[in-house]
Design a protein around this motif. Structure first.
Motif, PDB file in Angstrom:
ATOM      1  N   THR A   1       0.843  -1.189   0.000  1.00 36.13           N
ATOM      2  CA  THR A   1       0.000   0.000   0.000  1.00 36.13           C
ATOM      3  C   THR A   1       0.880   1.242   0.000  1.00 36.13           C
ATOM      4  N   ARG A   2       0.609   2.173  -0.883  1.00 39.45           N
ATOM      5  CA  ARG A   2       1.313   3.456  -0.906  1.00 39.45           C
ATOM      6  C   ARG A   2       0.666   4.360   0.138  1.00 39.45           C
ATOM      7  N   VAL A   3       1.469   5.210   0.775  1.00 38.23           N
ATOM      8  CA  VAL A   3       0.977   6.062   1.852  1.00 38.23           C
ATOM      9  C   VAL A   3       1.291   7.524   1.564  1.00 38.23           C
TER      10      VAL A   3
ATOM     11  N   LYS B   1       4.816   9.547   0.848  1.00 34.90           N
ATOM     12  CA  LYS B   1       4.724  10.912   0.327  1.00 34.90           C
ATOM     13  C   LYS B   1       4.156  11.800   1.432  1.00 34.90           C
ATOM     14  N   PHE B   2       4.608  13.052   1.483  1.00 35.69           N
ATOM     15  CA  PHE B   2       4.153  14.011   2.485  1.00 35.69           C
ATOM     16  C   PHE B   2       3.449  15.154   1.778  1.00 35.69           C
TER      17      PHE B   2
ATOM     18  N   ARG C   1      -0.785  11.260  -8.024  1.00 35.89           N
ATOM     19  CA  ARG C   1      -0.215  10.794  -9.290  1.00 35.89           C
ATOM     20  C   ARG C   1       1.199  10.250  -9.073  1.00 35.89           C
ATOM     21  N   SER C   2       1.994  10.953  -8.282  1.00 33.44           N
ATOM     22  CA  SER C   2       3.361  10.517  -8.005  1.00 33.44           C
ATOM     23  C   SER C   2       3.378   9.165  -7.294  1.00 33.44           C
ATOM     24  N   ALA C   3       2.521   9.007  -6.296  1.00 36.14           N
ATOM     25  CA  ALA C   3       2.452   7.731  -5.561  1.00 36.14           C
ATOM     26  C   ALA C   3       1.959   6.615  -6.475  1.00 36.14           C
TER      27      ALA C   3
END
Length: 88
Positions: free
Chosen positions: A37-39, A61-62, A77-79
């Motif tokens: 999972t991306r966060v 990502k922050f 989009r980046s994640a």
């Protein structure tokens, strides 16, 4: 996340949840249940004030608040792109 075999692709959480919980707590639980999972963590505080080195996985990502729709979309989009490419 009670559905057996459920997969979460992306979690967006705030750093401060309340009732003794933090975004880190939520992220750890979700990633434990659904590896990969991306966060994305949001906060009204500066990143270096709330996310010490090693506090989150390096691919987290922050997103600073207040946020704009453009910033939110770019971060998602980046994640998502990183997940498709299999890298942070």
């Amino acid at each position: 996340m009670d559905a057996p075999g459920a997969k979460i692709d992306l979690l967006i959480t705030d750093m401060v949840i309340g009732r003794g919980r933090t975004g880190r707590d939520v992220a750890e639980e979700i990633v434990r249940r659904s590896p990969g999972t991306r966060v994305i963590v949001m906060s009204g505080y500066a990143e270096n004030a709330v996310a010490a080195p090693g506090m989150f996985p390096s691919d987290t990502k922050f997103l600073s608040k207040p946020l704009t729709l453009g910033n939110l979309l770019a971060t998602v989009r980046s994640a998502s792109t990183a997940a498709l490419r299999g890298r942070p």
